[in-house]
Design a protein around this motif. Structure first.
Motif, PDB file in Angstrom:
ATOM      1  N   ILE A 183      -6.314  -4.941  -5.645  1.00  0.00           N
ATOM      2  CA  ILE A 183      -5.559  -6.038  -5.031  1.00  0.00           C
ATOM      3  C   ILE A 183      -6.241  -7.367  -5.335  1.00  0.00           C
ATOM      4  N   GLY A 184      -7.562  -7.364  -5.281  1.00  0.00           N
ATOM      5  CA  GLY A 184      -8.312  -8.567  -5.633  1.00  0.00           C
ATOM      6  C   GLY A 184      -8.118  -8.985  -7.083  1.00  0.00           C
ATOM      7  N   ALA A 228      -8.574  -1.711  -2.838  1.00  0.00           N
ATOM      8  CA  ALA A 228      -8.812  -3.089  -2.382  1.00  0.00           C
ATOM      9  C   ALA A 228      -9.283  -3.967  -3.539  1.00  0.00           C
ATOM     10  N   ARG A 229     -10.124  -3.401  -4.402  1.00  0.00           N
ATOM     11  CA  ARG A 229     -10.579  -4.143  -5.577  1.00  0.00           C
ATOM     12  C   ARG A 229      -9.407  -4.485  -6.493  1.00  0.00           C
ATOM     13  N   VAL A 242       0.869  -1.179   0.000  1.00  0.00           N
ATOM     14  CA  VAL A 242       0.000   0.000   0.000  1.00  0.00           C
ATOM     15  C   VAL A 242       0.907   1.230   0.000  1.00  0.00           C
ATOM     16  N   ALA A 283     -10.104   4.066  -1.479  1.00  0.00           N
ATOM     17  CA  ALA A 283      -9.692   2.859  -0.764  1.00  0.00           C
ATOM     18  C   ALA A 283     -10.420   1.634  -1.297  1.00  0.00           C
ATOM     19  N   SER A 284     -11.696   1.799  -1.657  1.00  0.00           N
ATOM     20  CA  SER A 284     -12.461   0.654  -2.147  1.00  0.00           C
ATOM     21  C   SER A 284     -11.904   0.148  -3.473  1.00  0.00           C
TER      22      SER A 284
END
Length: 258
Positions: free
Chosen positions: A223-224, A220-221, A16, A216-217
């Motif tokens: 990273i997925g 995280a997406r 991050v 942030a959302s």
């Protein structure tokens, strides 16, 4: 001179990354204490210069973050200078061909791997002056940006260049090059297909992919999806987002008095 980004990547986890547009050691210190794994000083589009970059590095040094820089362009003078100033990773914009990627790596690495001039004026403080040169080639990260149609077309050739540790997607310019509105968090099917293509190519070459995100959302997406370095906005964007939210809340809860 150990690079925390490399350690995180080796563990299979995602980095991050913070981003500094504001030329302030105090801003850098605040961001460095906020939980990021690495922090990048932006010399391309940020309001930073070389001296403010050094001040940011000095403010960050007490904290366990890896200092990185986005340079203004693929030019060996500034690339060598940010490394001498203490950068442990260099993100370079607009790398479109294998030849440009080779020139970028050459500027980042000491002989025999490259052509970087010796003189790590501040970087040598990460270790003994005589030992920095023995570890710098392995520890400093070369990360070209993929942000044009031409770069996507030449992706495999770029990833074949020895010395590249990762690539970094610039979603705004990438979409712009395909005739779309420039923005960060993209959902267009054609762009998502490019992301998928890039991630598969990086996996094949053993290279890590990074991306700049506006929330942030979406980070995280990403990273997925498989990205292993995600940048959350920048310091000025985070400040503005929090300020706007706070002002809006005050006006709402004041019921028209403010």
């Amino acid at each position: 001179m150990a690079n925390n980004v490399k350690k995180i990547w080796a563990s299979g986890k995602a980095v991050v990354n913070g981003w500094l547009a504001i030329p302030s050691g105090f801003s850098a210190e605040v961001i460095a204490q906020s939980g990021f794994d690495s922090v990048t000083v932006d010399l391309q589009h940020g309001v930073q210069d070389y001296l403010s970059m050094v001040q940011c590095f000095q403010a960050m040094q007490a904290h366990p973050v890896t200092p990185m820089v986005r340079v203004p362009w693929n030019e060996p003078g500034i690339i060598g200078k940010v490394l001498d100033g203490g950068a442990m990773g260099v993100i370079c914009p607009m790398i479109n061909t294998k030849k440009e990627a080779e020139a970028f790596v050459a500027a980042c690495k000491y002989p025999p791997d490259g052509t970087r001039s010796n003189g790590p004026i501040r970087a040598a403080m990460y270790g003994e002056a005589t030992s920095y040169q023995t570890t710098a080639n392995a520890e400093t990260l070369c990360i070209p940006m993929i942000e044009t149609q031409t770069a996507v077309k030449n992706l495999d050739a770029i990833l074949d260049v020895p010395g590249i540790a990762g690539v970094y997607v610039g979603p705004s310019d990438l979409g712009f090059s395909y005739g779309m509105v420039p923005k960060l968090d993209r959902d267009e099917p054609e762009i998502l297909k490019i992301y998928d293509k890039l991630l598969k190519a990086c996996s094949k070459h053993g290279i890590h992919a990074g991306i700049h995100t506006g929330s942030a959302s979406y980070a995280a997406r990403a990273i997925g999806m498989g990205f292993r370095l995600v940048t959350l906005m920048n310091d000025s964007g985070l400040m503005q987002t929090a300020a706007k939210a706070g002002v809006a809340q005050i006006r709402k809860e004041a019921k028209g008095v403010a």
